[in-house]
Structures are given as structure tokens and as C-alpha cells.
Design an enzyme around this catalytic site. Structure first.
Site, PDB file in Angstrom:
ATOM      1  N   HIS A 263       0.877  -1.271  -0.106  1.00  0.00           N
ATOM      2  CA  HIS A 263       0.166  -0.001   0.158  1.00  0.00           C
ATOM      3  C   HIS A 263       1.053   1.233   0.007  1.00  0.00           C
ATOM      4  CE1 HIS A 263      -2.875  -3.030   1.715  1.00  0.00           C
ATOM      5  NE2 HIS A 263      -3.811  -2.148   0.983  1.00  0.00           N
ATOM      6  N   ASP A 336      -5.048  -5.791  -7.967  1.00  0.00           N
ATOM      7  CA  ASP A 336      -4.979  -5.176  -6.545  1.00  0.00           C
ATOM      8  C   ASP A 336      -5.375  -3.768  -6.674  1.00  0.00           C
ATOM      9  OD1 ASP A 336      -5.220  -4.805  -3.986  1.00  0.00           O
ATOM     10  OD2 ASP A 336      -3.481  -5.792  -3.448  1.00  0.00           O
TER      11      ASP A 336
END
Length: 616
Positions: A263, A336
């Protein structure tokens, strides 16, 4: 810019097609019966059904095709009437006011729900939002059902909370070692999601967590043994898909040995190709054999698989060469989130979606700017970098998935079933039974546990109170105290946090003076963390102390003086209530470590191996 008209569209930039487009009714009629046929490829009518899907694609404009590749967030509890704050966020991030405007403008093929996007207030609201999205999409020219998705892994990642059933997370299921429990989790969760109009779940996590310092996977993984992980991944896939919800194995080619969170950074996996085959690939092979509907990519660099330095999400050698050609996977490949730093480090947001499609991706998840990404793909087709046939390949896979899971035939939520499906007594009881089979007793010197409600009647519960994964459970100390009280103890809770101050530690020690026993909830204990001081000071009082590691089982390596320790692998209510029953001796601990716990002073040596676990 995306076409926002509601009339005929010539499809600028693509070959002009017959202007007599199929109506929404014709589209749905044409797809009737696809679910059963595509579930069994050998069905006599399978070729006809495939032609029907191809006919749907041939009737789309280029702009509509581009939209079908995207799955995006949208703020608000309603498709047409969100709160003003959500309208403002939609305008800021997406350039539209509502989900209805989003679909009309971009014709997206999928929407992902988040609690932070205010999509998930309660089951009936979620069902109404889902149906609102479908009505808007089907009312468009050549409208198709939207694939609605979420991250409902259970445990540490859970977007829909109570009153929906919350089940133990992956590492807890790994501790229970039961394929039937993994399948039951998928079946229960899938049935509840489908009732709320959610068709795709980004679960299970197929990563093999071999790095205790992994900041992003950890307890989201079933464990460190690839064969055990593979068996549970396959079982959960079958459970979800038996309930009509598409499962998604993630994060290919394997995110289990990273020390960087994708992330926020760009992880590098240093495994050799041989090690990848023996470790990371095993659960993905199992998921493919189980018929998994989708595979999610990882934003990780894997030099042994592709030396270019590109993330796997953008790597043709990884996604086409290995996943499709070597592993034989022809289902949907989804990225993702494209808003994560791991995929944005090397290329700009306008290049990422184009490169992902060139690598072999089908669905583009949650780009930071939908407008930038949508137009980038459109431009790439118009200038010849991508072909329209390449888009058609991905759209066909997506339509096959929608047909296989009944989304083309019946995309609607099932509000009439919510009361009979979501958070039912039977589902909640099943969750409790599963949790009881996962709680792991790591240490129990001199029979410290179980506590006796006559001898240790007054119990002080202290420790960390991390935020609930779903926003609807906890706080952990309060849940443990309430559960112990229901079991005949007089328990009080005192939250001391993940980094208690000296004054907070003093307060807890003083409170322990009025207790017969103490329970300490720990959360990610590190070498210099003051949770260690709290535990040591409480042990020095002479009171019986039991530690409950509410996330990572690795906490015990930093707490060598502890005489009793349980691992729950998550801090949601179902795991904590099960831990309370174990503390009280109402059930015997049955879990076994699915990962090794290594010594803090010598990480090369194991403190507790895979399979360790005590009982009464």
C-alpha cells in the site's frame, strides 16, 4: 472524455456497428440459462451460450468496452440519493455526484464496497444500494448487470460488519486445520453477501506467510505450510462459489515473504524460481484446480520470475507467461487496487492500466483517478497500442464469470432472504463453533489456566484495544470482560492501548491489586514496546496472569516470563468470546500453530514449531 449520452452511440474510434442495439430486455433474454450451461462446459448448448456472450460484446461501443474493465469505489449509501458529504467526495475524486452518474458516465463493469466509502451501513441498506446500482446500469442503452464486490476476508479485513456473521480470519482457520470449516466459512459468508447483492469477494488470501515481520499479510494468510494453505484455500473457494459468489485468490504470485507494505511501498520478493514453485505457487495451483473465478495480482517485484523490475501486476512474463500459459488459468485476472503505491512507483497513473492490460489483466481495480485511467485505455486503443480484440478477450472472461455466478440472469439482491440468511442464529452459532476450534494455547505453566470462577472470581482485563476491522465489534478488553462475566466471573476492563505510558501501567498495576487474576490483551508486541513493561509489572504482582495475543501469535517470543498465553489471530468478537470460553475452561483449546514462532534472541531457532498447541 467518457460518453454520457443516453441515446445511440456511434462508438467513436472503433468500427461502426449496426445501430440497432439490443434492448435491456433482449440482453437479459439472450443470456437466460447461461448460468447452468457455463457451470458445465461440456453442456450441449455451451457453444451457443458462448456465442451469445460474444454477441453481447459485439454490440458494445468502444467506450462501453473500456468501462466494463473497471471496478471502482463510489461514496454513499444510496445509488441516487447519498448524503451531501458523499456527494462532495464523489465530485472531488470521481467527477460525478452519485453512483448513478458514475455508471451513466463511465459504464463501469464493477463496483467495490467499502465501509469508509459509507456503502455498508446495514444489510438492508446494502441490498437497496446494490439493487439501485443494477437498476441504473440496466436502464442504460445496452445495459448489463454490474459485478458488485468487496473485501470480506473475515478476521483482520472485513468491510461488512454486524449484524452480518463475522467469522474467524484465515490464520485462525489455519490453526483449526479443518477444510470443512474453511468451506463452511465460504458458504456462510457467500450466502450472506449474495443476499445483499454482492457477487464477488476478494478472498481467500492464498499467500504463504513465511515472514513474521510481514506488515500487510500476516494473519490474513492461512499459515506458513504451503500444502496446508493450499488445502484451505481450495476449500474456501469451493464454499464461496457454491453460494453463488465469485472467489478471488490473492496476491499472485505470492505476497507472503515481504517486509514492505505494498500500500505504501514497493516490496521485492527474493525467492528463487525453485522456491516459488515449492512455496508460493502451491496454493494458487490449488485454487485453479478448485475452479477459482478470479485471481488478484500483487504489486510486488519478483526478480526470479521477471527481471524487468516491473511489479507483477504489470508483468507479462508473470501474468501471461506463468499464470495463464504455465498454470493454465483462463479465468478473470484482477489487479489489486491501482491506488496502492506498489504499482505507482515506476509508472504514472495513465500508464498503469494500459500496461496491466498488456500484461494479461482483465479487471482494473479502483484506480486513483477513474477519469485518467479510463481515458488512458481508450486512447491506447485508438492509437493502436491496445487492440479492441484484446479488450474483447477480457470482457468475455468477465461475462463468463457473471454468467457462471448467475449475475447475468439475476443480478438482484435478495432482501426477502436477509432475515433468513444474514446473521442468523445458525450462522452465528457456526461461527462460534469454528472459533472454538481455532483458539491456540501456547503456554500453560503450572496449570495457570483454566481460571476457576470460584478461586479467581474477580478478573481484571487490560491491554490493547485496536480498532475493529469492520467498525462494528470490540473493544477487545470490553468484549473479553463481558464474556467472562457471562461465564460466572466478575470481570472489569481497563484499556491500556498498544503503547501504554508509565502512568497507564501504574494504573493497571494498582487495579490488579483488587483482582484475583489478570488477562492482558497484547497486539503486535515488539522489542521496545511498552506492552512488555505492562506484562512484566503485572506478573510481578503475583496474581495469575494470562496473555491473549489478539493478532500475531509471535507476541509470545517477546514475553518470555509469561506462564499462560493464548493466540486468537484476530480481535473481532467471535475470536475473543471463544478465547474467554477457553480461559474459563468451558471449552478445551484445540488450535495448533499454523506458523512457527521463532526466538526473539535468535530468529534462526524456533521457539514453537508449526503444529504446537496445548490443551486441558
Amino acid at each position: 472524455m467518457p460518453d454520457t449520452s443516453t441515446g445511440s452511440d456511434t462508438g467513436t474510434g472503433s468500427t461502426r456497428r449496426d445501430t440497432a442495439r439490443p434492448s435491456r430486455r433482449a440482453v437479459l433474454a439472450a443470456t437466460a440459462g447461461l448460468t447452468a450451461a457455463l457451470t458445465v462446459p461440456a453442456h450441449a448448448d455451451a457453444a451457443d451460450d458462448e456465442r451469445r456472450l460474444r454477441d453481447l460484446i459485439s454490440g458494445m461501443t468502444l467506450e462501453e468496452k473500456v468501462g466494463q474493465l473497471f471496478v471502482t469505489r463510489v461514496y454513499g449509501h444510496s445509488a441516487t440519493d447519498p448524503d451531501q458529504a458523499d456527494i462532495d467526495l464523489n465530485l472531488k475524486e470521481l467527477g460525478v455526484r452519485t453512483a448513478a452518474e458514475l455508471i451513466a458516465k463511465y459504464r463501469v463493469g464493477g463496483v467495490i464496497y467499502f465501509a469508509w466509502a459509507h456503502n455498508t451501513r446495514d444489510p438492508r441498506q446494502i441490498a437497496a444500494l446494490s439493487d439501485g446500482i443494477q437498476r441504473v446500469s440496466l436502464d442504460q442503452p445496452r445495459g448489463l448487470p454490474v459485478l458488485i464486490a468487496t473485501d470480506q476476508e473475515h478476521g483482520a479485513v472485513c468491510r461488512i460488519g454486524k449484524p452480518a456473521t463475522l467469522l474467524p480470519g484465515a490464520m485462525a482457520i489455519g490453526a483449526g486445520r479443518s477444510r470443512s470449516d474453511a468451506r463452511a466459512l465460504g458458504r456462510i459468508s457467500g450466502a450472506e453477501l449474495r443476499a445483499m447483492g454482492v457477487h464477488q469477494d476478494y478472498a481467500p488470501d492464498a499467500d504463504v506467510n513465511v515472514n513474521p515481520a510481514n506488515p500487510v499479510i500476516g494473519v490474513r494468510s492461512f499459515g506458513a505450510d504451503p500444502d496446508a494453505v493450499a488445502a484451505l484455500v481450495a476449500a474456501e473457494v469451493r464454499g464461496y462459489q457454491s453460494a453463488g459468489v465469485a472467489a478471488s485468490a490473492k496476491h499472485f504470485p505470492g505476497h507472503g515473504d515481504t517486509s514492505v507494505d505494498s500500500h505504501y511501498g514497493f516490496p521485492v520478493i527474493t525467492h528463487s524460481r525453485e522456491l516459488w514453485e515449492r512455496l508460493d505457487a502451491v496454493p494458487f495451483r490449488a485454487a485453479i484446480r478448485a475452479g477459482v473465478d478470479s485471481v488478484m495480482t500483487g504489486h510486488i517485484q519478483f526478480p526470479a520470475l521477471d527481471g524487468s523490475g516491473d511489479p507483477a501486476t504489470l508483468s507479462r512474463p508473470v501474468l501471461t507467461g506463468i499464470l495463464r500459459e504455465e498454470l493454465g488459468y483462463d479465468g478473470v485476472v484482477i489487479t489489486d487496487s491501482l491506488g496502492m503505491q506498489g504499482v505507482r512507483t515506476k509508472y504514472g497513473d495513465d500508464r498503469v492500466p494500459v500496461l496491466a492490460l498488456k500484461a494479461g489483466v482483465d479487471q482494473l481495480l479502483n484506480p486513483p483517478s477513474l477519469d485518467v485511467a479510463w481515458n488512458a485505455v481508450l486512447t491506447a486503443v485508438r492509437n493502436g497500442e491496445l487492440t479492441e480484440d484484446r479488450l474483447d478477450e477480457s470482457i468475455l472472461r468477465i461475462l463468463r464469470l457473471k454468467a457462471r455466478r448467475g449475475v447475468l440472469d439475476h443480478p438482484w439482491a435478495r432482501p426477502d432472504r436477509i432475515g433468513r440468511t444474514v446473521g442468523t442464529k445458525a450462522h452465528l452459532a457456526a461461527a462460534d463453533r469454528i472459533a472454538e476450534r481455532t483458539t491456540t494455547l501456547l503456554v500453560n505453566e503450572d496449570g495457570t489456566l483454566p481460571f476457576d470462577h470460584h478461586r479467581e472470581r474477580r478478573v481484571l482485563v487490560v491491554g490493547a484495544d485496536p480498532a475493529s476491522p469492520s467498525g462494528t465489534t470490540g473493544p477487545p478488553t470490553g468484549v473479553l470482560a463481558a464474556a467472562l462475566t457471562e461465564l460466572g466471573f466478575t470481570a472489569t476492563a481497563l484499556s491500556t492501548g498498544t503503547a501504554p505510558s508509565a502512568a497507564t501501567v501504574d494504573k493497571a498495576v494498582a487495579a490488579a491489586g483488587n483482582a484475583d487474576a489478570v488477562v492482558v490483551a497484547t497486539y503486535n508486541v515488539t522489542a521496545g514496546n511498552s506492552q512488555r513493561t505492562l506484562v512484566d509489572r503485572l506478573l510481578a504482582t503475583g496474581r495469575p496472569v494470562a496473555v491473549v495475543a489478539v493478532r500475531n501469535p509471535y507476541d509470545i517470543a517477546r514475553l518470555p516470563a509469561v506462564r499462560a498465553c493464548l493466540a486468537t489471530y484476530c480481535w473481532t468478537d467471535v475470536e475473543l468470546r471463544a478465547a474467554a470460553r477457553v480461559l474459563a475452561g468451558h471449552v478445551a483449546p484445540r488450535g495448533r500453530l499454523p506458523v512457527p514462532v521463532r526466538r526473539a534472541d535468535d530468529p534462526a531457532r524456533e521457539l514453537y514449531p508449526i503444529g504446537h498447541g496445548l490443551t486441558y
